[in-house]
Design a protein around this motif. Sequence first.
Motif, short mmCIF file in Angstrom:
data_model
loop_
_atom_site.label_atom_id
_atom_site.label_comp_id
_atom_site.label_asym_id
_atom_site.label_seq_id
_atom_site.Cartn_x
_atom_site.Cartn_y
_atom_site.Cartn_z
N ALA A 48 0.84 -1.20 0.00
CA ALA A 48 0.00 0.00 0.00
C ALA A 48 0.88 1.25 0.00
O ALA A 48 0.63 2.20 -0.74
CB ALA A 48 -0.91 -0.01 1.22
N VAL A 49 1.93 1.21 0.83
CA VAL A 49 2.82 2.38 0.94
C VAL A 49 3.56 2.60 -0.38
O VAL A 49 3.62 3.72 -0.90
CB VAL A 49 3.82 2.19 2.11
CG1 VAL A 49 4.83 3.32 2.15
CG2 VAL A 49 3.07 2.14 3.43
N PHE A 50 4.09 1.51 -0.98
CA PHE A 50 4.81 1.64 -2.25
C PHE A 50 3.89 2.14 -3.36
O PHE A 50 4.29 2.97 -4.18
CB PHE A 50 5.45 0.30 -2.67
CG PHE A 50 6.76 0.02 -1.97
CD1 PHE A 50 7.06 0.57 -0.74
CD2 PHE A 50 7.71 -0.82 -2.57
CE1 PHE A 50 8.27 0.31 -0.10
CE2 PHE A 50 8.93 -1.07 -1.94
CZ PHE A 50 9.19 -0.51 -0.70
N ARG A 59 5.66 15.70 -3.53
CA ARG A 59 7.05 15.30 -3.34
C ARG A 59 7.41 15.04 -1.88
O ARG A 59 8.09 14.06 -1.55
CB ARG A 59 7.96 16.39 -3.91
CG ARG A 59 9.25 15.87 -4.46
CD ARG A 59 10.07 17.01 -5.01
NE ARG A 59 11.35 17.08 -4.29
CZ ARG A 59 12.35 16.23 -4.47
NH1 ARG A 59 12.23 15.23 -5.32
NH2 ARG A 59 13.47 16.35 -3.79
N ASN A 60 6.91 15.91 -0.99
CA ASN A 60 7.21 15.75 0.43
C ASN A 60 6.65 14.46 0.99
O ASN A 60 7.28 13.78 1.78
CB ASN A 60 6.64 16.93 1.24
CG ASN A 60 7.49 18.16 1.05
OD1 ASN A 60 8.69 18.05 0.80
ND2 ASN A 60 6.88 19.33 1.13
N LEU A 65 7.21 9.01 3.10
CA LEU A 65 6.84 7.59 3.06
C LEU A 65 8.05 6.71 2.74
O LEU A 65 8.22 5.62 3.31
CB LEU A 65 5.75 7.35 2.01
CG LEU A 65 4.36 7.89 2.38
CD1 LEU A 65 3.40 7.72 1.21
CD2 LEU A 65 3.81 7.18 3.59
N ALA A 66 8.94 7.21 1.85
CA ALA A 66 10.12 6.41 1.50
C ALA A 66 11.04 6.25 2.71
O ALA A 66 11.58 5.17 2.97
CB ALA A 66 10.88 7.07 0.34
N ASN A 67 11.20 7.32 3.49
CA ASN A 67 12.03 7.25 4.71
C ASN A 67 11.42 6.29 5.73
O ASN A 67 12.14 5.51 6.35
CB ASN A 67 12.17 8.64 5.34
CG ASN A 67 13.18 9.48 4.58
OD1 ASN A 67 14.05 8.94 3.90
ND2 ASN A 67 13.05 10.79 4.67
N MET A 68 10.10 6.35 5.84
CA MET A 68 9.42 5.48 6.79
C MET A 68 9.62 4.02 6.39
O MET A 68 9.98 3.17 7.21
CB MET A 68 7.94 5.82 6.80
CG MET A 68 7.17 5.19 7.91
SD MET A 68 5.45 5.68 7.75
CE MET A 68 4.89 4.51 6.53
N SER A 69 9.47 3.70 5.08
CA SER A 69 9.60 2.28 4.70
C SER A 69 11.05 1.81 4.82
O SER A 69 11.30 0.64 5.07
CB SER A 69 9.04 1.97 3.31
OG SER A 69 9.24 2.99 2.44
#
Length: 156
Positions: A48-50, A59-60, A65-69
Motif C-alpha cells: 500500500a505504501v509503495f 514530493r514531500n 513515506l520512502a524514509n518510513m519504509s
Amino acid sequence: MNKWFYFNSTVLLIAVWQVFHLFPTIPIHIVIGFIGVVFILFNWTRHAVFSTIRNTSDRNRKIRLANMSKKILPFHRWIGTTALFIIIIHAILVIDIYGLYWRNAKYVSGFVTGLILIGMVTTGWMRLLRPTGRKRKAHIYFGLALFFFVTIHVML
Ligand code: HEM
Ligand code: HEM
C-alpha cells in the motif's frame, strides 16, 4: 489514501469480527491464527505504501513515506519469517484438534494459504540475498495471492 489501505483494513476488521465474536472463550488456535493475520497484513502494508509513493505527485509525501519504509525494512524480513512460524503453530494445533480434515473448506483454504506463505517467505529471502527483477515480481505475485487467500480463509 491508497485503495490498498482500505482493502487491508477491511480484511483486518473481518478477522477481528471472526475471532472476537467468540469472546470470552476464544480457542488458542484461533488466537494464534489471528496473530498470523496481523503480522502478514503489517508486511503487506508495504505494498500500500509503495503504491502510494508511486502514485502521489506530492514530493514531500513521497520522501516521508520512502524514509518510513526504509526504517521498517530491517523488521520486514523477521516479521514475515515469524508469521510463517506462527502459522505453522496454528496448523499444528488445528491438525491436533481436527486431524487432516480435507473435506472442510476452512481447512483446505488454510492449507493453500499456508503454502503461499511459504512461497512468500522463500522469495523474500531469495530477493534479499540476490535481488533480480524476476524475484521481485515473484515476491509481489505471491503477496497478491496471499492477500486474497487469507481473505477467503478468514471469511469462510
Ligand atoms: C497464512 C495462513 C493462515 C492464516 C493467516 C490463518 C488464520 C486463521 C484465523 C484468523 C482463523 C480464525 C478465524 C475463523 O475461524 O474464521 C483460522 C481458523 C482456521 N484455520 Fe487458519 N490460518 C492460516 C493457515 C491455516 C492452515 C495452514 C490450516 C490447516 C492446515 C488452517 C486451518 C484452519 C482451520 C481448520 C480453522 C478453523 C478453526 C476452528 O473453527 O476451530 N489455517 N485461521
Ligand atoms: C508475510 C510475509 C511477507 C509479505 C506480505 C511481504 C510483502 C512485501 C511487499 C509488499 C514488498 C514491496 C514490494 C515491491 O513493490 O517491491 C516487499 C519487499 C521486500 N520483501 Fe517482503 N514480504 C514478506 C516477507 C518477506 C521476507 C520473509 C523477506 C526475507 C528477507 C522479505 C524480503 C523483502 C525484500 C528484500 C523486499 C525489497 C526491499 C524493499 O522493500 O525495499 N519479505 N515485501
